[in-house]
Structures are given as structure tokens and as C-alpha cells.
Design a protein around this motif. Structure first.
Motif, PDB file in Angstrom:
ATOM      1  N   GLU A   1      27.935  64.082  12.666  1.00 48.20           N
ATOM      2  CA  GLU A   1      26.484  64.176  12.480  1.00 48.20           C
ATOM      3  C   GLU A   1      25.821  62.820  12.640  1.00 48.20           C
TER       4      GLU A   1
ATOM      5  N   VAL B   1      16.772  74.322   8.305  1.00 44.51           N
ATOM      6  CA  VAL B   1      18.070  74.078   8.943  1.00 44.51           C
ATOM      7  C   VAL B   1      18.169  75.072  10.104  1.00 44.51           C
TER       8      VAL B   1
ATOM      9  N   ARG C   1      14.007  71.946   0.329  1.00 43.91           N
ATOM     10  CA  ARG C   1      14.686  71.397   1.482  1.00 43.91           C
ATOM     11  C   ARG C   1      13.993  71.841   2.774  1.00 43.91           C
TER      12      ARG C   1
END
Ligand SMILES: Nc1ncnc2c1ncn2[C@@H]1O[C@H](COP(=O)(O)OP(=O)(O)O)[C@@H](O)[C@H]1O
Ligand SMILES: [Mg+2]
Length: 163
Positions: A160, A111, A108
Motif C-alpha cells: 500500500e 473504501v 471513516r
């Protein structure tokens, strides 16, 4: 009749024009006359007219130098050589490196959570990082966790946006 205030600024590379619009019902029109400039990570198009209204606090940054014209009444307007943009660009570069490694390792991507007191520029920094990512062809997700002053929906909610 009062005359419209006209100001022209020549910005050296790596500097920014800051101005604030405070008068009631005021409109300030900004135009890039030459060179390149960006507004919180969004490239401004030469010759276009950008409008700012009462309450606006603006920083127009240039990496390469430019000439900017302002039409309308500003309470504050000055060119600053000291700007946080290089630090912001370094954060962007670090995130981009993490995206590249994530791609290589099929994991991933990064973040990032931006925290701080009110009105210090959290949303603006986030906007700059999102703009830079999109300008490189990335697809960042913006999660607005500020329930007090959300940018997506009404106060008290989180939301979001997928770029
Ligand atoms: N680097 C900057 N230079 C000039 N003005 C800025 C800068 N960053 C933010 N601002 C202005 O400061 C105000 C507060 O910024 P904002 O990003 O909304 O703060 P926060 O999200 O932390 O409450 C806004 O009017 C914004 O335009
Ligand atoms: Mg905010």
C-alpha cells in the motif's frame, strides 16, 4: 536515415487522443502545444516533453480542448469522442461526497475495491481516482491487491501507498 514521424492533433473539449507504441526500441515524445490535457488524471504541463516507449497504450484526455504533438512512430493514433472519463469523474464526485459526509460525521472515509478481468483498465481507473483525490488535497491510501500484476512490489505480494 528514416525521418521521424511527426503528428499533430487538435482535440475538441471532452475528447481523447489514443495511441500505441509497438515498434521495437521505439520512443514517442508527446508535447501539449496549447490548451489543457491530462494523462490518466495527471495534468500535463504545456511545453514539457513526455516520453513513451515500446508497449505503451496511452489516452490523453482534455476537458477544455488542446493541441497535441507526437514525435515518433505510433502503430495506432486517433482521436476518440467516446471516452469513459465522465463516468470516472462521476465516481470521483460520489467518493468526494462520501468523504465530506465522513468528515462531518467524524467517521471513516469511503473504501473502494476495483475488480475485473485482466487488462481492462482497473489500475488505470484507480490511478485516475487517486490523482483526482490528491488534486483536491485529499490523502488517499492505495492498496494494491493484484498479486499477479502488482504495481508496487514483486508478483505474489500486496502493498500500500499513502498519498
Ligand atoms: N481509458 C483508457 N484508454 C486507453 N487505454 C487505456 C485506458 N485504460 C487503460 N488503458 C491501457 O490499457 C492497458 C491495461 O490497463 P490496466 O489499467 O493496467 O489494466 P488492469 O489493471 O485491469 O490489468 C494499459 O496499457 C493502459 O495504459
Ligand atoms: Mg492492474
Amino acid at each position: 536515415m528514416t525521418e521521424v514521424q511527426l503528428q499533430e492533433f487538435k482535440l475538441d473539449p471532452d475528447s481523447e487522443l489514443r495511441f500505441e507504441v509497438e515498434s521495437k526500441n521505439e520512443k514517442v515524445v508527446l508535447e501539449i502545444k496549447s490548451g489543457y490535457a491530462e494523462l490518466f488524471g495527471t495534468e500535463l504541463v504545456k511545453g514539457n516533453q513526455y516520453e513513451f516507449h515500446t508497449g505503451a497504450k496511452v489516452a490523453v484526455f482534455t476537458w477544455h480542448g488542446c493541441t497535441v504533438e507526437l514525435r515518433g512512430r505510433t502503430e495506432v493514433s486517433y482521436v476518440a469522442k467516446e471516452t469513459p472519463m465522465v463516468v470516472y469523474l462521476n465516481v470521483h464526485a460520489a467518493l468526494e461526497q462520501q468523504r465530506v459526509s465522513a468528515e462531518q460525521e467524524s467517521t471513516r472515509g469511503p473504501v473502494t475495491m476495483v475488480v475485473g478481468p485482466g487488462d481492462v483498465g482497473k489500475s488505470t481507473l484507480t490511478r485516475i481516482l487517486l490523482n483526482y483525490a490528491v488534486r483536491m488535497g485529499r490523502r488517499p491510501i492505495y492498496v494494491d491487491l493484484d498479486v499477479g500484476q502488482g504495481h508496487i512490489s514483486v508478483p505474489g505480494t500486496i502493498g500500500e501507498i499513502h498519498a
